[in-house]
Design a protein around this motif. Sequence first.
Motif, PDB file in Angstrom:
ATOM      1  N   ASP A 446     -16.895  -2.948   8.030  1.00  0.00           N
ATOM      2  CA  ASP A 446     -16.388  -3.981   8.939  1.00  0.00           C
ATOM      3  C   ASP A 446     -15.077  -4.567   8.403  1.00  0.00           C
ATOM      4  N   PHE A 447     -15.031  -4.770   7.083  1.00  0.00           N
ATOM      5  CA  PHE A 447     -13.805  -5.294   6.472  1.00  0.00           C
ATOM      6  C   PHE A 447     -12.635  -4.341   6.712  1.00  0.00           C
ATOM      7  N   GLU A 448     -12.885  -3.058   6.570  1.00  0.00           N
ATOM      8  CA  GLU A 448     -11.820  -2.080   6.777  1.00  0.00           C
ATOM      9  C   GLU A 448     -11.262  -2.165   8.201  1.00  0.00           C
ATOM     10  N   GLU A 449     -12.145  -2.338   9.165  1.00  0.00           N
ATOM     11  CA  GLU A 449     -11.695  -2.442  10.561  1.00  0.00           C
ATOM     12  C   GLU A 449     -10.894  -3.720  10.793  1.00  0.00           C
ATOM     13  N   ILE A 450     -11.384  -4.841  10.273  1.00  0.00           N
ATOM     14  CA  ILE A 450     -10.730  -6.129  10.505  1.00  0.00           C
ATOM     15  C   ILE A 450      -9.365  -6.185   9.830  1.00  0.00           C
ATOM     16  N   ILE A 451      -9.280  -5.753   8.563  1.00  0.00           N
ATOM     17  CA  ILE A 451      -8.003  -5.835   7.857  1.00  0.00           C
ATOM     18  C   ILE A 451      -6.977  -4.906   8.486  1.00  0.00           C
ATOM     19  N   ASN A 452      -7.428  -3.801   9.061  1.00  0.00           N
ATOM     20  CA  ASN A 452      -6.490  -2.896   9.729  1.00  0.00           C
ATOM     21  C   ASN A 452      -6.032  -3.444  11.075  1.00  0.00           C
ATOM     22  N   ARG A 453      -6.903  -4.191  11.749  1.00  0.00           N
ATOM     23  CA  ARG A 453      -6.467  -4.842  12.996  1.00  0.00           C
ATOM     24  C   ARG A 453      -5.405  -5.896  12.695  1.00  0.00           C
ATOM     25  N   ILE A 454      -5.597  -6.619  11.594  1.00  0.00           N
ATOM     26  CA  ILE A 454      -4.605  -7.619  11.193  1.00  0.00           C
ATOM     27  C   ILE A 454      -3.278  -6.939  10.866  1.00  0.00           C
ATOM     28  N   ALA A 455      -3.340  -5.836  10.124  1.00  0.00           N
ATOM     29  CA  ALA A 455      -2.131  -5.109   9.754  1.00  0.00           C
ATOM     30  C   ALA A 455      -1.433  -4.538  10.985  1.00  0.00           C
ATOM     31  N   PHE A 456      -2.203  -4.105  11.965  1.00  0.00           N
ATOM     32  CA  PHE A 456      -1.613  -3.547  13.186  1.00  0.00           C
ATOM     33  C   PHE A 456      -0.741  -4.582  13.885  1.00  0.00           C
ATOM     34  N   GLU A 457      -1.167  -5.855  13.824  1.00  0.00           N
ATOM     35  CA  GLU A 457      -0.412  -6.932  14.465  1.00  0.00           C
ATOM     36  C   GLU A 457       0.806  -7.357  13.643  1.00  0.00           C
ATOM     37  N   LYS A 458       0.750  -7.166  12.324  1.00  0.00           N
ATOM     38  CA  LYS A 458       1.800  -7.693  11.450  1.00  0.00           C
ATOM     39  C   LYS A 458       2.833  -6.658  11.026  1.00  0.00           C
ATOM     40  N   LEU A 459       2.465  -5.370  11.049  1.00  0.00           N
ATOM     41  CA  LEU A 459       3.338  -4.342  10.498  1.00  0.00           C
ATOM     42  C   LEU A 459       3.834  -3.390  11.574  1.00  0.00           C
ATOM     43  N   ASN A 460       4.956  -2.732  11.292  1.00  0.00           N
ATOM     44  CA  ASN A 460       5.435  -1.667  12.164  1.00  0.00           C
ATOM     45  C   ASN A 460       5.772  -0.451  11.299  1.00  0.00           C
ATOM     46  N   GLU A 461       6.155   0.634  11.919  1.00  0.00           N
ATOM     47  CA  GLU A 461       6.365   1.885  11.194  1.00  0.00           C
ATOM     48  C   GLU A 461       7.417   1.756  10.098  1.00  0.00           C
ATOM     49  N   ASN A 462       8.421   0.923  10.317  1.00  0.00           N
ATOM     50  CA  ASN A 462       9.466   0.764   9.310  1.00  0.00           C
ATOM     51  C   ASN A 462       8.922   0.191   8.002  1.00  0.00           C
ATOM     52  N   ASP A 463       7.838  -0.596   8.099  1.00  0.00           N
ATOM     53  CA  ASP A 463       7.258  -1.188   6.900  1.00  0.00           C
ATOM     54  C   ASP A 463       6.652  -0.144   5.975  1.00  0.00           C
ATOM     55  N   PHE A 464       6.314   1.027   6.516  1.00  0.00           N
ATOM     56  CA  PHE A 464       5.683   2.066   5.713  1.00  0.00           C
ATOM     57  C   PHE A 464       6.689   3.073   5.166  1.00  0.00           C
ATOM     58  N   SER A 465       7.961   2.872   5.473  1.00  0.00           N
ATOM     59  CA  SER A 465       8.994   3.799   5.012  1.00  0.00           C
ATOM     60  C   SER A 465       9.646   3.234   3.758  1.00  0.00           C
ATOM     61  N   PRO A 466       9.501   3.897   2.621  1.00  0.00           N
ATOM     62  CA  PRO A 466      10.107   3.373   1.386  1.00  0.00           C
ATOM     63  C   PRO A 466      11.626   3.386   1.468  1.00  0.00           C
ATOM     64  N   VAL A 467      12.222   2.338   0.952  1.00  0.00           N
ATOM     65  CA  VAL A 467      13.682   2.188   0.987  1.00  0.00           C
ATOM     66  C   VAL A 467      14.193   2.050  -0.441  1.00  0.00           C
ATOM     67  N   LEU A 468      15.211   2.806  -0.765  1.00  0.00           N
ATOM     68  CA  LEU A 468      15.882   2.674  -2.049  1.00  0.00           C
ATOM     69  C   LEU A 468      17.062   1.726  -1.875  1.00  0.00           C
ATOM     70  N   GLN A 469      16.957   0.559  -2.471  1.00  0.00           N
ATOM     71  CA  GLN A 469      18.024  -0.440  -2.392  1.00  0.00           C
ATOM     72  C   GLN A 469      19.089  -0.128  -3.434  1.00  0.00           C
ATOM     73  N   ILE A 470      20.311   0.115  -2.965  1.00  0.00           N
ATOM     74  CA  ILE A 470      21.428   0.397  -3.869  1.00  0.00           C
ATOM     75  C   ILE A 470      22.324  -0.827  -3.903  1.00  0.00           C
ATOM     76  N   ASP A 471      22.523  -1.360  -5.081  1.00  0.00           N
ATOM     77  CA  ASP A 471      23.240  -2.625  -5.223  1.00  0.00           C
ATOM     78  C   ASP A 471      24.719  -2.510  -4.877  1.00  0.00           C
ATOM     79  N   ALA A 472      25.316  -1.388  -5.229  1.00  0.00           N
ATOM     80  CA  ALA A 472      26.748  -1.238  -4.983  1.00  0.00           C
ATOM     81  C   ALA A 472      27.126   0.229  -5.104  1.00  0.00           C
TER      82      ALA A 472
END
Length: 581
Positions: A446-472
Motif C-alpha cells: 500500500d505504501f508503494e502505491e501511495i508514495i508513487n501516486r504522490i510522486a506522479f503529482e509532483k514529478l515529471n519526466e525531466n526530473d528523472f533525466s540526470p543533468v551534468l551541470q557545467i560551471d563554465a
Amino acid sequence: MNRQWFVNRTNTEFVDYLSRTCSISPLITQILINRGIKTPSDIYSFLNPDINRLSDPFELRGMKSAVNRILQAKKNRERVMIHGDYDADGITSTVLLLSAFHDMGIESYYFIPDRMLHGYGFGICGVERAKEIGASLIVTVDCGITSFEAVSLCKKNGIDVIITDHHEPFLKDVENLSSVYQNDTTSKFLLPDALSVVNPKIMDSNSPLNNLSGAGVALKLLQALDAQKELGIPYDYYFDIASMGTLADIVPLTYENRVIVKEGLKKLQKSIRPGLKALIEISGVSNRALKTGTVIFSLIPRINSAGRISNADQVIKLFLTESEDEAFNLAKELNLLNAKRQQIEEDVFHDALNQLKKKDLRSVIVLSSEGWHKGVIGIVASRIAEIYNRPAFIISKDDRVSRGSGRSIPSFDLCESLTLCAHILRGFGGHKSAAGIEIETDKINDFEEIINRIAFEKLNENDFSPVLQIDAEAKLSDLGFNIIRDIELLEPFGCGNPEPVIGSRNLDVLYPRIIKDSHIKMKLRQNGQSIDAVGFDMALDYGQLLDFPKIDAAYRPLINEWEGKQFLQLRLKALRKSRNH
C-alpha cells in the motif's frame, strides 16, 4: 555519455563587474555566481570564512533556556544524560557534549540506541536508561524533534528534557497524531513538550542556520556556553569533531557549515587526539592532506560501521581515549567492522538490483525483503537512487513491523511526501533527501502505491533525466596554475558547494589507453595546446573515443605531482562527441 549537459552562463558585463570589483578571475566569478554568491560582500565572506563571523548562538530559539538549565544542573551537581544517535553525526554530537560537560565538571553519561534492538531516535529505552542512572536532565543530540511519547514519559518521571536536533519537525496540519503533542501557538510546528527545543528547522527557513547538522547544533550550544564563560575549553577546540559530523550528514557547505568544516579540517590535520590520529593512520591517509573527500570516503565509513552492524560504544571510546595503544586497537576493530559492512552492503545491493529487474521501473522505487541488514539499507537506497535518478526506499522486512530507509533526488522532498503517508506509517523522520520509516509489514505494498501516486503529482519526466551541470566553458589555453590555485580558494567542496566542473569543446584525443582495467588516460589537444587527462571508472567510454573525430570534455583541472615536478591534469567527469563533428 547519456547525461544532459547544461552550461551555466551569466551576462558577461555582470561577470566582468564582479571580477574587477573582487579582483578574481572571470572563471571563478562565474563559479561563485552559480553557487548563488552574487555580491562583493557575499564573495568576500565566502572566500574568507572566519570563526569570528559566526552568528550569535542565542539567535537559535530555545538556546537561552537550554543554557540556563545546563548551568543549573552544574550548580546543583545533577546527573545529566546525553542521548545521541548511532550514525556519525549523532556520535560526534554526543562526543562534543560529553567532552564539554566533563570539562565543565558536570557528571554526565551517554546513551546511544542500538540500531537492531532499539531502532532510531529518542525512545522509551532512553528514558529507562536515564532512570537507571538517576539523571534529572536529558539533552538529546541529532534526535528528539518527533519524540513526543519519550518526552511525555520524562515529564511523568520528573526528568527535564532539552532537545537539540536538526531533523524536520511535524507540521501542525498532519492528521492522526497523538494527543501528547504540544500545540505551540507561536509556531506552525508540532513540538514535543520539552523544557527547551533547539532546532534551526523551527526558525525562519531563510536563516543561514537552517542547514546545520546535528553536530553543528551541538557546537552552537557549546558556543553559547563559552559566551557565558562556562566552558572549560574554548569552543573552537571542538571544531575537528564538529566538522566530521557536518561532513557525515551531507549538509550544504555554506554559511556556518563552511566555517566549521574549513576550520575543522585544519584542526583534524594536526589533531592531538589519540583516537583521531589512530583512525587517520588505520584509514591509510596519514600522509595525505585531509580534504572533504578524504574524510567522507575514508574516515566517516569507519565511524559509521560500528553503528550499522555493531554498536556505537567503540567509536565513543575511540574519540575519548587518552591512550594511544587503546586508540590503535579500537581503530583496528573499526577497520575490520567496515570491511564486514562493505561485504554485507554489496550482498544487499545486488539482491536489491535483482529484485528491481523483475519489477516495472516506477517513479519511486520501493524494494523489500527479509534478511536485509538494517545497518546498510540506507547506503543501498542511496546507490539505487543515484543509478536510476529517482527516489528509492529499501525496506528490511520482519514478521510484523519493518524498517526502511529512503533517499531522494533534488526535486522530491521525502519528508514532505512521507507526511502525506503518515496514516499508513508507524513512524518516520529525516530530511528532504533522506528519511527513515517504520511500517507494518502487510502495508508495504500500500505504501508503494501511495508514495508513487504522490510522486506522479509532483514529478515529471525531466526530473528523472540526470543533468551534468557545467560551471563554465573554457579553452585549454585559459587553464594554468593560477586558475587552479584560485579554484582551491573555493574549498572545502561538498554538498551545496560541489567541485567546479569546466567544459571544453572540439578536442582531439591523443594516445588514449586503459589503465588498471577500469580507468582511461589520454592527452587532450585544442588549437595546439595539449593537457594530460585521466578518467576514473570511465573505461567503458574508451571504445567510443576511438570512433569520434573530436570530443567535448567536462573536467576538474588539477595540479598533479610526479617525481617532484608539477604539471596540469584534467580529472574527467564526462565525455561526448562534439556537436560540430
